[in-house]
Design a protein around this motif. Structure first.
Motif, PDB file in Angstrom:
ATOM      1  N   ASP A  29       0.832  -1.209   0.000  1.00  0.00           N
ATOM      2  CA  ASP A  29       0.000   0.000   0.000  1.00  0.00           C
ATOM      3  C   ASP A  29       0.862   1.253   0.000  1.00  0.00           C
ATOM      4  OD1 ASP A  29      -2.359  -1.431  -0.034  1.00  0.00           O
ATOM      5  OD2 ASP A  29      -2.514  -1.510   2.151  1.00  0.00           O
ATOM      6  N   GLN A  30       1.963   1.201   0.757  1.00  0.00           N
ATOM      7  CA  GLN A  30       2.842   2.373   0.864  1.00  0.00           C
ATOM      8  C   GLN A  30       4.208   1.900   1.325  1.00  0.00           C
ATOM      9  OE1 GLN A  30       1.296   6.125   2.609  1.00  0.00           O
ATOM     10  NE2 GLN A  30       2.989   5.995   4.054  1.00  0.00           N
ATOM     11  N   THR A  31       5.248   2.518   0.799  1.00  0.00           N
ATOM     12  CA  THR A  31       6.607   2.200   1.236  1.00  0.00           C
ATOM     13  C   THR A  31       7.522   3.359   0.877  1.00  0.00           C
ATOM     14  OG1 THR A  31       8.327   0.494   1.234  1.00  0.00           O
ATOM     15  CG2 THR A  31       7.380   1.069  -0.891  1.00  0.00           C
ATOM     16  N   PRO A  32       8.593   3.566   1.644  1.00  0.00           N
ATOM     17  CA  PRO A  32       9.528   4.624   1.273  1.00  0.00           C
ATOM     18  C   PRO A  32      10.157   4.384  -0.097  1.00  0.00           C
ATOM     19  CG  PRO A  32       9.850   3.988   3.560  1.00  0.00           C
ATOM     20  CD  PRO A  32       8.913   2.991   2.973  1.00  0.00           C
ATOM     21  N   THR A  33      10.607   3.144  -0.354  1.00  0.00           N
ATOM     22  CA  THR A  33      11.260   2.854  -1.629  1.00  0.00           C
ATOM     23  C   THR A  33      11.167   1.368  -1.937  1.00  0.00           C
ATOM     24  OG1 THR A  33      13.431   2.656  -2.704  1.00  0.00           O
ATOM     25  CG2 THR A  33      13.442   2.951  -0.335  1.00  0.00           C
ATOM     26  N   THR A  34      10.681   1.035  -3.115  1.00  0.00           N
ATOM     27  CA  THR A  34      10.564  -0.376  -3.497  1.00  0.00           C
ATOM     28  C   THR A  34      11.940  -1.011  -3.674  1.00  0.00           C
ATOM     29  OG1 THR A  34      10.334   0.243  -5.836  1.00  0.00           O
ATOM     30  CG2 THR A  34       8.303  -0.098  -4.571  1.00  0.00           C
ATOM     31  N   ASN A  35      12.912  -0.252  -4.190  1.00  0.00           N
ATOM     32  CA  ASN A  35      14.257  -0.800  -4.322  1.00  0.00           C
ATOM     33  C   ASN A  35      14.826  -1.213  -2.972  1.00  0.00           C
ATOM     34  OD1 ASN A  35      14.382  -0.497  -7.121  1.00  0.00           O
ATOM     35  ND2 ASN A  35      16.395   0.483  -7.074  1.00  0.00           N
ATOM     36  N   GLY A  36      14.578  -0.401  -1.946  1.00  0.00           N
ATOM     37  CA  GLY A  36      15.085  -0.708  -0.615  1.00  0.00           C
ATOM     38  C   GLY A  36      14.471  -1.977  -0.049  1.00  0.00           C
ATOM     39  N   VAL A  37      13.172  -2.129  -0.235  1.00  0.00           N
ATOM     40  CA  VAL A  37      12.491  -3.333   0.245  1.00  0.00           C
ATOM     41  C   VAL A  37      13.036  -4.563  -0.463  1.00  0.00           C
ATOM     42  CG1 VAL A  37      10.279  -4.550   0.332  1.00  0.00           C
ATOM     43  CG2 VAL A  37      10.374  -2.114   0.877  1.00  0.00           C
ATOM     44  N   THR A  53       5.950  -3.735  -5.947  1.00  0.00           N
ATOM     45  CA  THR A  53       5.391  -2.482  -6.438  1.00  0.00           C
ATOM     46  C   THR A  53       4.558  -1.874  -5.321  1.00  0.00           C
ATOM     47  OG1 THR A  53       4.142  -1.417  -8.225  1.00  0.00           O
ATOM     48  CG2 THR A  53       3.333  -3.549  -7.449  1.00  0.00           C
ATOM     49  N   THR A  54       4.272  -0.614  -5.419  1.00  0.00           N
ATOM     50  CA  THR A  54       3.542   0.068  -4.356  1.00  0.00           C
ATOM     51  C   THR A  54       2.553   1.062  -4.938  1.00  0.00           C
ATOM     52  OG1 THR A  54       3.779   1.359  -2.304  1.00  0.00           O
ATOM     53  CG2 THR A  54       5.287   1.892  -4.099  1.00  0.00           C
ATOM     54  N   GLU A  55       1.482   1.267  -4.211  1.00  0.00           N
ATOM     55  CA  GLU A  55       0.506   2.277  -4.623  1.00  0.00           C
ATOM     56  C   GLU A  55       1.005   3.684  -4.312  1.00  0.00           C
ATOM     57  OE1 GLU A  55      -1.662   1.308  -6.447  1.00  0.00           O
ATOM     58  OE2 GLU A  55      -2.734  -0.472  -5.796  1.00  0.00           O
ATOM     59  N   HIS A  56       1.950   3.779  -3.357  1.00  0.00           N
ATOM     60  CA  HIS A  56       2.444   5.111  -2.986  1.00  0.00           C
ATOM     61  C   HIS A  56       3.868   4.992  -2.440  1.00  0.00           C
ATOM     62  CE1 HIS A  56       1.896   9.093  -0.556  1.00  0.00           C
ATOM     63  NE2 HIS A  56       2.550   9.270  -1.684  1.00  0.00           N
ATOM     64  N   GLN A  57       4.835   5.452  -3.227  1.00  0.00           N
ATOM     65  CA  GLN A  57       6.217   5.496  -2.767  1.00  0.00           C
ATOM     66  C   GLN A  57       6.487   6.867  -2.161  1.00  0.00           C
ATOM     67  OE1 GLN A  57       9.861   3.476  -4.570  1.00  0.00           O
ATOM     68  NE2 GLN A  57       9.919   5.471  -5.549  1.00  0.00           N
ATOM     69  N   THR A  58       6.950   6.878  -0.908  1.00  0.00           N
ATOM     70  CA  THR A  58       7.039   8.139  -0.169  1.00  0.00           C
ATOM     71  C   THR A  58       8.439   8.740  -0.124  1.00  0.00           C
ATOM     72  OG1 THR A  58       7.342   6.926   1.910  1.00  0.00           O
ATOM     73  CG2 THR A  58       5.088   7.505   1.285  1.00  0.00           C
ATOM     74  N   ALA A  59       9.465   7.942  -0.447  1.00  0.00           N
ATOM     75  CA  ALA A  59      10.825   8.475  -0.376  1.00  0.00           C
ATOM     76  C   ALA A  59      11.702   7.805  -1.425  1.00  0.00           C
ATOM     77  CB  ALA A  59      11.414   8.271   1.016  1.00  0.00           C
ATOM     78  N   GLY A  60      11.221   7.806  -2.663  1.00  0.00           N
ATOM     79  CA  GLY A  60      11.962   7.160  -3.732  1.00  0.00           C
ATOM     80  C   GLY A  60      13.257   7.898  -4.039  1.00  0.00           C
ATOM     81  N   ARG A  61      14.197   7.142  -4.616  1.00  0.00           N
ATOM     82  CA  ARG A  61      15.484   7.721  -5.007  1.00  0.00           C
ATOM     83  C   ARG A  61      15.706   7.505  -6.490  1.00  0.00           C
ATOM     84  NH1 ARG A  61      19.690   5.233  -3.715  1.00  0.00           N
ATOM     85  NH2 ARG A  61      18.724   3.273  -3.052  1.00  0.00           N
ATOM     86  N   GLY A  62      16.247   8.538  -7.107  1.00  0.00           N
ATOM     87  CA  GLY A  62      16.678   8.412  -8.484  1.00  0.00           C
ATOM     88  C   GLY A  62      18.185   8.358  -8.529  1.00  0.00           C
ATOM     89  N   ARG A  63      18.748   8.605  -9.713  1.00  0.00           N
ATOM     90  CA  ARG A  63      20.197   8.629  -9.834  1.00  0.00           C
ATOM     91  C   ARG A  63      20.768   9.754  -8.990  1.00  0.00           C
ATOM     92  NH1 ARG A  63      22.149  10.238 -14.191  1.00  0.00           N
ATOM     93  NH2 ARG A  63      24.139   9.166 -14.068  1.00  0.00           N
ATOM     94  N   PRO A  71       2.071  11.390  -6.204  1.00  0.00           N
ATOM     95  CA  PRO A  71       0.835  11.123  -5.468  1.00  0.00           C
ATOM     96  C   PRO A  71       0.450   9.642  -5.577  1.00  0.00           C
ATOM     97  CG  PRO A  71       0.610  13.086  -6.836  1.00  0.00           C
ATOM     98  CD  PRO A  71       1.887  12.432  -7.240  1.00  0.00           C
ATOM     99  N   ALA A  72      -0.331   9.170  -4.622  1.00  0.00           N
ATOM    100  CA  ALA A  72      -0.743   7.773  -4.608  1.00  0.00           C
ATOM    101  C   ALA A  72      -1.431   7.378  -5.913  1.00  0.00           C
ATOM    102  CB  ALA A  72      -1.678   7.518  -3.436  1.00  0.00           C
ATOM    103  N   ARG A  73      -1.063   6.218  -6.443  1.00  0.00           N
ATOM    104  CA  ARG A  73      -1.673   5.580  -7.614  1.00  0.00           C
ATOM    105  C   ARG A  73      -1.522   6.401  -8.893  1.00  0.00           C
ATOM    106  NH1 ARG A  73      -4.822   5.536  -3.463  1.00  0.00           N
ATOM    107  NH2 ARG A  73      -6.082   7.212  -4.348  1.00  0.00           N
ATOM    108  N   SER A  74      -0.590   7.344  -8.916  1.00  0.00           N
ATOM    109  CA  SER A  74      -0.395   8.174 -10.116  1.00  0.00           C
ATOM    110  C   SER A  74       0.762   7.686 -10.973  1.00  0.00           C
ATOM    111  CB  SER A  74      -0.136   9.630  -9.710  1.00  0.00           C
ATOM    112  OG  SER A  74       1.092   9.745  -9.014  1.00  0.00           O
ATOM    113  N   ALA A  75       1.425   6.618 -10.535  1.00  0.00           N
ATOM    114  CA  ALA A  75       2.595   6.114 -11.255  1.00  0.00           C
ATOM    115  C   ALA A  75       2.712   4.609 -11.039  1.00  0.00           C
ATOM    116  CB  ALA A  75       3.862   6.820 -10.775  1.00  0.00           C
ATOM    117  N   LEU A  76       3.561   3.995 -11.827  1.00  0.00           N
ATOM    118  CA  LEU A  76       3.981   2.620 -11.580  1.00  0.00           C
ATOM    119  C   LEU A  76       5.385   2.678 -11.001  1.00  0.00           C
ATOM    120  CD1 LEU A  76       2.794   0.613 -14.723  1.00  0.00           C
ATOM    121  CD2 LEU A  76       2.101   0.222 -12.341  1.00  0.00           C
ATOM    122  N   THR A  77       5.510   2.286  -9.741  1.00  0.00           N
ATOM    123  CA  THR A  77       6.805   2.260  -9.066  1.00  0.00           C
ATOM    124  C   THR A  77       7.137   0.796  -8.821  1.00  0.00           C
ATOM    125  OG1 THR A  77       6.190   4.335  -7.977  1.00  0.00           O
ATOM    126  CG2 THR A  77       8.109   3.161  -7.132  1.00  0.00           C
TER     127      THR A  77
END
Length: 267
Positions: A29-37, A53-63, A71-77
């Motif tokens: 439902d929610q996670t800071p980062t799917t890569n971390g999990v 995958t998550t409906e809402h990633q709250t602290a994702g990291r890029g390069r 926002p929740a459910r606005s992307a595929l993470t």
């Protein structure tokens, strides 16, 4: 139910349970980062094929540790776990982010989007970033694992975009996006691209070059050490590096920010 939830439905677990190819999808439902999990699961001995995958990633990291949230459910993470065979040369690992870009751009093109690849790991539509990719190598007792992470903007509005140079699938098409259908297609194509990565790297390189919007462009490469090179991007070499024709001669970039002259400000 708030209007945003109605416009942005949750992923359909039942349709994802039936995926072929060995993929096993877990939806958080929610996670800071799917890569971390997924990295923690990899270290604990998880088998390849797990997708977080998550409906809402709250602290994702890029390069370069840049923040990335939507926002929740606005992307595929999405993060997928692969365990490449030890027989595959380590020199081929830098092609994993490029491989992922090939998979994403190929799916988007089949669905009518004018997607292209900006070296090393962005997917663009008409010059605007719609997807970012972050690959992490995880050392485990079972050998090295690859966490394949990507974030695809599906329904962000113009007001919700993190930067002006970004976009979303809904903005480009003017129509709602079925995230579940898109995820199914992406994982199927990612599995196919992974097979090519392992068995026919020349074919993968050909596909990447065909999708590249960096080759032939005037670019500015900002290297990790602070050096800057400018010139025309001429090719992607066999190691996945960008070759730039500068006034001082050809330069090869293995890591860094590359900015297209006509997309100045988009790193």
């Amino acid at each position: 139910m708030p209007p945003s939830a109605m416009r942005r439905p949750s992923l359909d677990r039942s349709r994802l349970d039936a995926l072929p190819g060995g993929w096993r999808v877990e939806i958080l439902d929610q996670t800071p980062t799917t890569n971390g999990v997924l990295a923690e699961r990899a270290r604990a001995g998880e088998e390849p094929g797990l997708v977080i995958t998550t409906e809402h990633q709250t602290a994702g990291r890029g390069r370069l540790d840049r923040g990335w949230t939507t926002p929740a459910r606005s992307a595929l993470t999405v993060s997928a776990l692969l365990r490449p065979s030890p027989s595959i040369p380590v020199e081929r690992w830098p092609w994993l982010p490029l491989m992922t870009g090939v998979a994403v751009a190929s799916v988007l093109r089949t669905k009518g989007y004018a997607a292209g690849l900006k070296w090393p790991n962005d997917v663009l539509i008409e010059g605007h970033k719609v997807c970012g990719i972050l690959i992490e190598r995880i050392e485990t007792t079972e050998g090295a694992a690859a966490v394949i992470g990507f974030g695809l903007n599906t329904s962000l509005t113009r007001e919700e975009l993190p930067v002006e140079t970004a976009t979303s699938l809904e903005l480009e098409s003017g129509a709602p996006v079925d995230r579940t259908e898109m995820l199914v297609a992406l994982l199927e194509e990612l599995g196919a691209a992974y097979e090519i990565w392992g068995s026919d790297p020349d074919d993968l390189a050909r596909r990447y070059r065909e999708l590249s919007v960096t080759i032939g462009e005037q670019v500015r490469a900002e290297l990790p050490g602070g050096e800057v090179w400018e010139g025309v991007a001429t090719e992607i070499d066999d190691f996945g590096r960008l070759v730039i024709a500068t006034d001082a001669g050809p330069r090869v970039v293995g890591a860094g920010d590359v900015i297209h002259a006509r997309l100045r400000g988009q790193a």
